[in-house]
Design a protein around this motif. Structure first.
Motif, PDB file in Angstrom:
ATOM      1  N   GLY A   1      45.419  48.154  36.663  1.00 50.82           N
ATOM      2  CA  GLY A   1      46.282  47.253  37.432  1.00 50.82           C
ATOM      3  C   GLY A   1      46.093  45.799  37.035  1.00 50.82           C
ATOM      4  N   THR A   2      44.865  45.425  36.692  1.00 55.14           N
ATOM      5  CA  THR A   2      44.614  44.038  36.279  1.00 55.14           C
ATOM      6  C   THR A   2      45.403  43.717  35.009  1.00 55.14           C
ATOM      7  OG1 THR A   2      42.447  44.111  37.294  1.00 55.14           O
ATOM      8  CG2 THR A   2      42.770  42.419  35.634  1.00 55.14           C
ATOM      9  N   ASP A   3      45.462  44.680  34.078  1.00 54.35           N
ATOM     10  CA  ASP A   3      46.260  44.447  32.854  1.00 54.35           C
ATOM     11  C   ASP A   3      47.725  44.222  33.230  1.00 54.35           C
ATOM     12  OD1 ASP A   3      44.217  44.889  30.788  1.00 54.35           O
ATOM     13  OD2 ASP A   3      44.168  46.921  31.583  1.00 54.35           O
TER      14      ASP A   3
ATOM     15  N   GLY B   1      42.615  43.828  27.311  1.00 50.25           N
ATOM     16  CA  GLY B   1      41.807  45.054  27.195  1.00 50.25           C
ATOM     17  C   GLY B   1      40.385  44.816  27.661  1.00 50.25           C
ATOM     18  N   HIS B   2      40.026  45.414  28.814  1.00 54.66           N
ATOM     19  CA  HIS B   2      38.634  45.238  29.266  1.00 54.66           C
ATOM     20  C   HIS B   2      37.943  46.578  29.512  1.00 54.66           C
ATOM     21  CE1 HIS B   2      41.107  45.279  32.942  1.00 54.66           C
ATOM     22  NE2 HIS B   2      40.066  45.843  33.528  1.00 54.66           N
ATOM     23  N   GLU B   3      38.672  47.688  29.387  1.00 53.64           N
ATOM     24  CA  GLU B   3      38.039  49.014  29.561  1.00 53.64           C
ATOM     25  C   GLU B   3      37.869  49.596  28.162  1.00 53.64           C
ATOM     26  OE1 GLU B   3      40.419  51.344  32.255  1.00 53.64           O
ATOM     27  OE2 GLU B   3      40.244  49.862  33.848  1.00 53.64           O
TER      28      GLU B   3
ATOM     29  N   GLY C   1      39.029  39.947  27.975  1.00 54.95           N
ATOM     30  CA  GLY C   1      40.386  40.487  28.182  1.00 54.95           C
ATOM     31  C   GLY C   1      41.035  40.027  29.464  1.00 54.95           C
ATOM     32  N   ILE C   2      40.327  39.190  30.247  1.00 51.06           N
ATOM     33  CA  ILE C   2      40.862  38.757  31.540  1.00 51.06           C
ATOM     34  C   ILE C   2      40.778  37.236  31.667  1.00 51.06           C
ATOM     35  CG2 ILE C   2      40.636  38.930  34.063  1.00 51.06           C
ATOM     36  CD1 ILE C   2      39.379  41.713  33.677  1.00 51.06           C
ATOM     37  N   LYS C   3      39.577  36.709  31.491  1.00 53.60           N
ATOM     38  CA  LYS C   3      39.353  35.293  31.791  1.00 53.60           C
ATOM     39  C   LYS C   3      38.572  34.611  30.663  1.00 53.60           C
ATOM     40  CE  LYS C   3      37.540  32.491  35.635  1.00 53.60           C
ATOM     41  NZ  LYS C   3      36.318  31.810  35.220  1.00 53.60           N
TER      42      LYS C   3
ATOM     43  N   LEU D   1      34.017  54.224  31.490  1.00 55.90           N
ATOM     44  CA  LEU D   1      32.746  53.628  31.930  1.00 55.90           C
ATOM     45  C   LEU D   1      32.991  52.336  32.721  1.00 55.90           C
ATOM     46  CD1 LEU D   1      29.688  53.925  31.884  1.00 55.90           C
ATOM     47  CD2 LEU D   1      29.642  52.549  29.795  1.00 55.90           C
ATOM     48  N   GLU D   2      33.939  51.519  32.277  1.00 53.31           N
ATOM     49  CA  GLU D   2      34.160  50.249  32.982  1.00 53.31           C
ATOM     50  C   GLU D   2      34.615  50.479  34.434  1.00 53.31           C
ATOM     51  OE1 GLU D   2      35.608  46.579  34.582  1.00 53.31           O
ATOM     52  OE2 GLU D   2      36.855  48.319  34.263  1.00 53.31           O
ATOM     53  N   PRO D   3      35.697  51.244  34.669  1.00 54.23           N
ATOM     54  CA  PRO D   3      36.037  51.456  36.090  1.00 54.23           C
ATOM     55  C   PRO D   3      34.923  52.166  36.865  1.00 54.23           C
ATOM     56  CG  PRO D   3      37.477  52.769  34.633  1.00 54.23           C
ATOM     57  CD  PRO D   3      36.711  51.830  33.768  1.00 54.23           C
TER      58      PRO D   3
ATOM     59  N   SER E   1      31.760  51.632  36.383  1.00 56.43           N
ATOM     60  CA  SER E   1      30.748  50.608  36.709  1.00 56.43           C
ATOM     61  C   SER E   1      31.141  49.857  37.977  1.00 56.43           C
ATOM     62  CB  SER E   1      30.559  49.627  35.534  1.00 56.43           C
ATOM     63  OG  SER E   1      31.667  48.741  35.405  1.00 56.43           O
ATOM     64  N   VAL E   2      32.449  49.660  38.160  1.00 51.47           N
ATOM     65  CA  VAL E   2      32.939  48.951  39.348  1.00 51.47           C
ATOM     66  C   VAL E   2      32.631  49.761  40.618  1.00 51.47           C
ATOM     67  CG1 VAL E   2      35.104  48.235  40.491  1.00 51.47           C
ATOM     68  CG2 VAL E   2      34.698  47.646  38.083  1.00 51.47           C
ATOM     69  N   VAL E   3      32.812  51.095  40.552  1.00 52.90           N
ATOM     70  CA  VAL E   3      32.513  51.891  41.758  1.00 52.90           C
ATOM     71  C   VAL E   3      31.006  52.133  41.892  1.00 52.90           C
ATOM     72  CG1 VAL E   3      34.806  52.928  41.898  1.00 52.90           C
ATOM     73  CG2 VAL E   3      33.023  54.143  40.689  1.00 52.90           C
TER      74      VAL E   3
ATOM     75  N   SER F   1      33.963  43.960  47.111  1.00 47.80           N
ATOM     76  CA  SER F   1      33.144  44.274  45.944  1.00 47.80           C
ATOM     77  C   SER F   1      34.010  44.201  44.690  1.00 47.80           C
ATOM     78  CB  SER F   1      32.553  45.684  46.101  1.00 47.80           C
ATOM     79  OG  SER F   1      31.748  46.017  44.997  1.00 47.80           O
ATOM     80  N   VAL F   2      33.521  43.510  43.675  1.00 49.72           N
ATOM     81  CA  VAL F   2      34.239  43.402  42.403  1.00 49.72           C
ATOM     82  C   VAL F   2      33.236  43.412  41.266  1.00 49.72           C
ATOM     83  CG1 VAL F   2      34.230  40.851  42.249  1.00 49.72           C
ATOM     84  CG2 VAL F   2      36.126  42.123  41.245  1.00 49.72           C
ATOM     85  N   ASN F   3      33.698  43.891  40.110  1.00 48.22           N
ATOM     86  CA  ASN F   3      32.922  43.778  38.883  1.00 48.22           C
ATOM     87  C   ASN F   3      31.589  44.543  38.965  1.00 48.22           C
ATOM     88  OD1 ASN F   3      31.191  41.768  36.818  1.00 48.22           O
ATOM     89  ND2 ASN F   3      33.292  42.180  36.231  1.00 48.22           N
TER      90      ASN F   3
HETATM   91  C1  BGC Z   1      37.842  44.522  36.384  1.00 47.02           C
HETATM   92  C2  BGC Z   1      36.639  43.727  36.812  1.00 47.02           C
HETATM   93  C3  BGC Z   1      37.022  42.278  37.005  1.00 47.02           C
HETATM   94  C4  BGC Z   1      38.176  42.169  37.959  1.00 47.02           C
HETATM   95  C5  BGC Z   1      38.589  40.747  38.250  1.00 47.02           C
HETATM   96  C6  BGC Z   1      38.999  44.284  37.322  1.00 47.02           C
HETATM   97  O1  BGC Z   1      40.123  44.952  36.829  1.00 47.02           O
HETATM   98  O2  BGC Z   1      37.546  45.889  36.370  1.00 47.02           O
HETATM   99  O3  BGC Z   1      35.629  43.864  35.859  1.00 47.02           O
HETATM  100  O4  BGC Z   1      35.914  41.554  37.493  1.00 47.02           O
HETATM  101  O5  BGC Z   1      39.275  42.897  37.441  1.00 47.02           O
HETATM  102  O6  BGC Z   1      38.974  40.025  37.130  1.00 47.02           O
END
Ligand code: BGC
Length: 345
Positions: A38-40, A61-63, A114-116, A147-149, A151-153, A290-292
Motif C-alpha cells: 500500500g505504501t508503494d 521498492g522496500h520489500e 524506496g520511501i524516504k 521478510l519486510e512485512p 518484520s513489521v508484524v 506500531s510502524v517499521n
Molecule cells: C513500511 C515501513 C515504513 C512505513 C512508513 C511501510 O510500508 O513497511 O517499513 O516505516 O511504510 O514509511
C-alpha cells in the motif's frame, strides 16, 4: 522503477540508471524480487515519498529479496539470499536511533529505502552495508520478499508482549482486522504463539477465507460489534476509521489494541470520545501505534518465516510478474494479496 515524489502517476522504468555507487554499501546485491504494498501505491499516487537529496526521482521498492554478488567485508558470501533493512537511523542521532531502535525514531529525520530519501530496491543491482543486510534461509528463496512485512508484524507482536507484561498476562484470543498481507502475517505470528486467532475482513470470496482457515484461524465478515467474543489482543491492519474505533471499544478488560494500519485521513466520523475514554480507563486497556522494525525484529521475522508452512507463504503471492510488466504489477486487481515484481532470470 522510479517515481517523482509528489507527482501522481510518474512511475517509470528507467533503463539507463548508473550502477549503485560504492558509498551506498559494501555489499553488492543482484535483485531477485520486490514485493509491492500500500505504501508503494501511495507513493505512486504522489501522496507520500521523498527523493534523495538533490535528486528529483526516487527509486521505489522496500520489500526486497536479492542474492549477494560480492561482499568484501566477508559478512556474507556470494550466493547468499539477502533482504535490505528499510529504515536507517537519523544522523543526529536521537536516543532511540543511537541504540539501533530506528523504528522508534523520535525526530523524524530517519531515512527509508524506496520511501524516504534513500534509493529503493526495485533495480537490477543494489548495495547495502552489512549492518542493514539480513541473511535469509535458502529455503525462503521464493518468498523472501515477505521478510519486510513480516518484520513489521514481528515488531508489533514484540511490543504487544512488552506491554502485556506490565501485569500478569495470559492472553488467549486475538482479533486481526484486515486480511491483507500485514493482517495475514500478523495472524501467522499469533498462531505461532499458540493463541486462538480470529481474522475479520470484508471479502466474502477470493483467497482470504481459505488462507485464514489454513492457519487454523476463524474468518469473519460481520461488523466488529457483532463478533461473539471480546479479544485480549487486537492487531488492527485496515486503518478504516470505524473499524479502528470499534476495535478499541471491543477489546476485553486489560486488552491491548495495536494499530498497524495507516489511514489515508480526510474522513470524519462521529463517535463518543468520552465513552471510549471511560471504557479504556476502567478496563486498563492500551491502544498503541506500531510502524517499521529494527534489526532485532528482522531477525525474529526471519525465524518466523523459516518456521512457517512454505506453501502457505507462497499462496500469499497471488501475482508474480517480470519487471517489464511493471504497469500491470502496480495496478491493483481484485483478489490480490501480495504482488511481486521479479528481476533478472
Ligand atoms: C513500511 C515501513 C515504513 C512505513 C512508513 C511501510 O510500508 O513497511 O517499513 O516505516 O511504510 O514509511
Amino acid at each position: 522503477m522510479t517515481v517523482k515524489p509528489g507527482v501522481a502517476n510518474s512511475l517509470s522504468l528507467v533503463e539507463d540508471q548508473p550502477e549503485p555507487a560504492p558509498e551506498e554499501g559494501a555489499i553488492l546485491v543482484e535483485a531477485l524480487a520486490v514485493g509491492i504494498c500500500g505504501t508503494d501505491h501511495e507513493i505512486i499516487a504522489g501522496e507520500y515519498g521523498e527523493a534523495p537529496p538533490a535528486e528529483d526521482r526516487l527509486i521505489i521498492g522496500h520489500e526486497s529479496l536479492g542474492r549477494v554478488l560480492e561482499d568484501p567485508t566477508g559478512t556474507l558470501q556470494p550466493g547468499d539470499l539477502v533482504a535490505g533493512i528499510v529504515r536507517h537511523p537519523d544522523p543526529v542521532p536521537c536516543p532511540n536511533c543511537a541504540v539501533g531502535e530506528w523504528d522508534m525514531c523520535r525526530n523524524g529525520q530517519y531515512t527509508e529505502h524506496g520511501i524516504k530519501a534513500l534509493s529503493g530496491f526495485a533495480r537490477d543491482r543494489w548495495r547495502i552495508e552489512p549492518q542493514f543486510a539480513v541473511k535469509l534461509d535458502p529455503a525462503l528463496g521464493r518468498v523472501g520478499m515477505l521478510l519486510e512485512p513480516t518484520s513489521v508484524v514481528a515488531k508489533a507482536w514484540d511490543h504487544i508482549e512488552r506491554i502485556g507484561h506490565r501485569a500478569e498476562w495470559q492472553p488467549q484470543t486475538v482479533l486481526v482486522t484486515g486480511a491483507g498481507p500485514i493482517g495475514l502475517l500478523a495472524a501467522l505470528l499469533a498462531t505461532q504463539r499458540g493463541l486462538t486467532v480470529h481474522v475479520l475482513d470484508r471479502a466474502t470470496s477470493g483467497p482470504k477465507p481459505d488462507l485464514v482457515a489454513a492457519l487454523g484461524a476463524s474468518y469473519h465478515t460481520v461488523p466488529v460489534n457483532d463478533l461473539p467474543f471480546d479479544p485480549d489482543v487486537v492487531v488492527e491492519c485496515t486503518g478504516a476509521p470505524t473499524v479502528v474505533i470499534d476495535v478499541m471499544c471491543k477489546a476485553a478488560p486489560t486488552g491491548i489494541v495495536c494499530l498497524a494500519g495507516v489511514s489515508s485521513g480526510g474522513r470524519s466520523i462521529d463517535f463518543d470520545a468520552g465513552a471510549l475514554n471511560r471504557a479504556l480507563v476502567l478496563e486498563n486497556n492500551v491502544v498503541f501505534g506500531s510502524v517499521n522494525a529494527n534489526r532485532r525484529h528482522w531477525n525474529m521475522a526471519a525465524q518466523a518465516l523459516s518456521r512457517a508452512d512454505q506453501s502457505w507463504l507462497e499462496s500469499l503471492l497471488t501475482r508474480r510478474l517480470p519487471v517489464e510488466r511493471y504497469a500491470e504489477a502496480y495496478a491493483p486487481e481484485q483478489g490480490d494479496i501480495k504482488v511481486v515484481l521479479e528481476f533478472g532470470s
